[in-house]
Design an enzyme around this catalytic site. Structure first.
Site, short mmCIF file in Angstrom:
data_model
loop_
_atom_site.label_atom_id
_atom_site.label_comp_id
_atom_site.label_asym_id
_atom_site.label_seq_id
_atom_site.Cartn_x
_atom_site.Cartn_y
_atom_site.Cartn_z
N GLY A 15 0.80 -1.23 0.00
CA GLY A 15 0.00 0.00 0.00
C GLY A 15 0.83 1.27 0.00
N GLN A 16 0.10 2.39 0.00
CA GLN A 16 0.73 3.72 -0.05
C GLN A 16 1.63 4.02 1.14
OE1 GLN A 16 -1.22 7.40 -1.08
NE2 GLN A 16 -2.90 6.55 0.14
N ILE A 17 1.12 3.77 2.34
CA ILE A 17 1.89 4.12 3.55
C ILE A 17 3.15 3.28 3.61
CG2 ILE A 17 1.87 4.11 6.08
CD1 ILE A 17 -1.11 4.81 5.96
N ARG A 93 -10.36 5.62 3.76
CA ARG A 93 -11.65 6.22 3.42
C ARG A 93 -11.51 7.07 2.15
NH1 ARG A 93 -12.68 11.58 7.23
NH2 ARG A 93 -10.49 12.04 7.63
N ASP A 160 -1.65 13.45 14.13
CA ASP A 160 -2.43 14.60 14.60
C ASP A 160 -1.54 15.55 15.40
OD1 ASP A 160 -5.01 13.26 13.76
OD2 ASP A 160 -4.24 11.81 15.19
N HIS A 188 -8.64 9.22 16.98
CA HIS A 188 -8.13 9.70 15.68
C HIS A 188 -9.34 9.83 14.76
CE1 HIS A 188 -5.61 10.35 12.24
NE2 HIS A 188 -6.09 9.28 11.63
P1 NAD Z 1 -3.69 1.47 0.67
O1 NAD Z 1 -5.03 1.09 0.15
O2 NAD Z 1 -2.72 2.17 -0.21
O3 NAD Z 1 -2.97 0.18 1.22
C1 NAD Z 1 -3.59 -0.70 2.09
C2 NAD Z 1 -2.98 -2.06 1.83
O4 NAD Z 1 -3.46 -2.94 2.84
C3 NAD Z 1 -3.39 -2.66 0.48
O5 NAD Z 1 -2.23 -3.04 -0.24
C4 NAD Z 1 -4.23 -3.88 0.88
O6 NAD Z 1 -4.09 -4.98 -0.03
C5 NAD Z 1 -3.65 -4.20 2.24
N1 NAD Z 1 -4.54 -5.00 3.10
C6 NAD Z 1 -5.88 -4.96 3.17
N2 NAD Z 1 -6.30 -5.89 4.05
C7 NAD Z 1 -5.21 -6.50 4.54
C8 NAD Z 1 -5.01 -7.54 5.47
N3 NAD Z 1 -6.03 -8.17 6.05
N4 NAD Z 1 -3.75 -7.94 5.73
C9 NAD Z 1 -2.70 -7.34 5.14
N5 NAD Z 1 -2.82 -6.34 4.22
C10 NAD Z 1 -4.07 -5.93 3.94
O7 NAD Z 1 -3.95 2.31 2.02
P2 NAD Z 1 -2.93 3.26 2.81
O8 NAD Z 1 -3.03 4.62 2.25
O9 NAD Z 1 -1.62 2.60 2.94
O10 NAD Z 1 -3.69 3.33 4.22
C11 NAD Z 1 -3.79 2.19 5.04
C12 NAD Z 1 -4.69 2.49 6.23
O11 NAD Z 1 -4.08 3.48 7.07
C13 NAD Z 1 -6.07 3.04 5.89
O12 NAD Z 1 -7.05 2.45 6.74
C14 NAD Z 1 -5.96 4.52 6.18
O13 NAD Z 1 -7.19 5.12 6.45
C15 NAD Z 1 -5.07 4.47 7.40
N6 NAD Z 1 -4.39 5.72 7.77
C16 NAD Z 1 -4.28 5.99 9.10
C17 NAD Z 1 -3.64 7.13 9.52
C18 NAD Z 1 -3.53 7.44 11.00
O14 NAD Z 1 -3.10 8.55 11.35
N7 NAD Z 1 -3.88 6.54 11.90
C19 NAD Z 1 -3.08 8.00 8.59
C20 NAD Z 1 -3.19 7.68 7.22
C21 NAD Z 1 -3.86 6.53 6.84
C1 LMR Z 2 -5.37 10.88 8.20
O1 LMR Z 2 -5.60 11.42 9.27
O2 LMR Z 2 -4.78 11.48 7.27
C2 LMR Z 2 -5.76 9.45 7.98
O3 LMR Z 2 -6.47 8.95 9.08
C3 LMR Z 2 -6.49 9.23 6.71
C4 LMR Z 2 -7.89 9.77 6.78
O4 LMR Z 2 -8.80 9.02 6.45
O5 LMR Z 2 -8.08 10.93 7.16
#
Ligand code: NAD
Ligand code: LMR
Length: 325
Positions: A15-17, A93, A160, A188
């Site tokens: 994924g992206q992160i 989301r 945050d 969050h």
């Molecule tokens: P993304 O869609 O780019 O990547 C998510 C990856 O997770 C995908 O490659 C997917 O195949 C994989 N995945 C899905 N289910 C899985 C599982 N059961 N086991 C292993 N891998 C699995 O998303 P992203 O941009 O990397 O974001 C990931 C999550 O982090 C999202 O829920 C996003 O909302 C969250 N996020 C949280 C914060 C925070 O501050 N807490 C900040 C940014 C994003």
């Molecule tokens: C953020 O705070 O950037 C992440 O939790 C992604 C989102 O859905 O806002």
């Protein structure tokens, strides 16, 4: 002297992160520059190819500290002997959604992962949940890991916190490193409470340097809704800033910090926050553990904001009661 190798699991590796996070971990930014690391990358079967490509690129980066990469769709392999786990893999989301809208889709990911951590991880395991809604997903994982101390399950509020520091730095025209004693309480989510009551810049009280209206009407909502703002502008949810904040959190948890950091940790009842919920609080880290900063006086304004977060987290917890075995 070189330390023993640490195993670090990252879920959602394609994924992206992860595309940003993995490079920071491999560079030694979590455990330190004298600690070799092994990466254990978990993906769903449909995205294993993507994770394998990421592993190829990590190898091509020739990080001296990176000793081994495992790519797998099997939980027991991903968490085998792992010392630190970043639970990132979950759906992000889209525009117009709240993070809690993801609970039905994402909540079920975290029980099995918590159980696998319980059964296979190293004794010193530390888990940081990033996948949203992070606090409640962390609660689900924590409940499934019956033999792991609750304190080892955290959710990320550090993004945050970093956003709040950045906004204050810009407003005050002062250096980010001069800003101290800031806390983001709660969930969050858009309800979170970035609190400047105790915050200082170069020793001066920030609450005396900014207008109260700016604080309440602009600063708090701007920080709380920054995730949505990024999605609106960038078209995708934050990724590199989330990865960077995840590194900050895990680094400080392991290595310690006397500077306040906001971390969502299982409440011990401090400040009247019910035990068990995973809530953003003012913390420092000592001897590998977060400690809640004690002895703060709370105004009615602060109490009401914290209470709104507690209520929301209780509602989220009730919504996933069937996942809290
Ligand atoms: P993304 O869609 O780019 O990547 C998510 C990856 O997770 C995908 O490659 C997917 O195949 C994989 N995945 C899905 N289910 C899985 C599982 N059961 N086991 C292993 N891998 C699995 O998303 P992203 O941009 O990397 O974001 C990931 C999550 O982090 C999202 O829920 C996003 O909302 C969250 N996020 C949280 C914060 C925070 O501050 N807490 C900040 C940014 C994003
Ligand atoms: C953020 O705070 O950037 C992440 O939790 C992604 C989102 O859905 O806002």
């Amino acid at each position: 002297m070189t330390s023993s190798v640490k195993k670090i699991a990252v879920t959602g590796a394609a994924g992206q992160i992860a595309y940003s996070l993995l490079w920071r971990i491999a560079n030694g930014d979590v455990y330190g520059k004298d600690t070799p690391v092994e990466l254990q990358l978990l993906e769903i079967p449909a995205a294993i190819g993507g994770a394998e490509g990421v592993a190829m690129e990590l190898n091509d980066s020739a990080f001296p500290l990176l000793k081994k990469i495992t790519v797998t769709d099997k939980l027991e392999e991903a968490f085998d002997g792992t010392n630190a786990a970043f639970l990132v893999g979950a759906k992000p989301r889209g525009k117009g959604e709240e993070r809690s809208d993801l609970l039905a889709a994402n909540g079920k990911i975290f029980g099995p992962q918590g159980k696998a951590i319980n059964d296979h991880a190293a004794e010193d395991i530390r888990v940081l949940v990033v996948g949203n809604p992070a606090n409640t997903n962390a609660l689900i994982a924590m409940h499934a890991a019956k033999d792991v101390p609750n304190e080892r399950f955290n959710a990320m509020m550090r993004l945050d916190h970093n956003r709040a520091i950045s906004q204050l730095s810009e407003k005050l025209g002062r250096d980010k490193t001069d800003i101290e004693n800031l806390v983001v309480w709660g969930n969050h989510s858009a309800t979170q409470f970035p609190d400047i009551t105790y915050a200082t810049v170069g020793g001066e009280k920030i609450s005396e340097l900014v207008e109260h209206d700016w604080y309440v009407d602009q600063f708090i909502p701007r920080v709380a809704k920054r995730g949505a703002e990024i999605i609106e502008v960038r078209g995708k949810s934050s990724a590199a800033s989330a990865a960077s904040s995840a590194v900050d959190h895990m680094h400080d948890w392991i290595n310690g910090t006397e500077r306040w950091a906001s971390a969502a940790i299982p409440s011990d009842g401090s400040y009247g926050i019910p035990e068990g919920l995973i809530v953003g609080m003012p913390t420092v880290a000592r001897n590998g553990k977060w400690e809640v900063v004690q002895g703060l006086d709370l105004s009615d304004f602060q109490k009401a904001r914290i209470e709104a977060n507690v209520k929301e987290l209780q509602e989220e917890r009730d919504a996933v009661a069937d996942l809290l075995g």
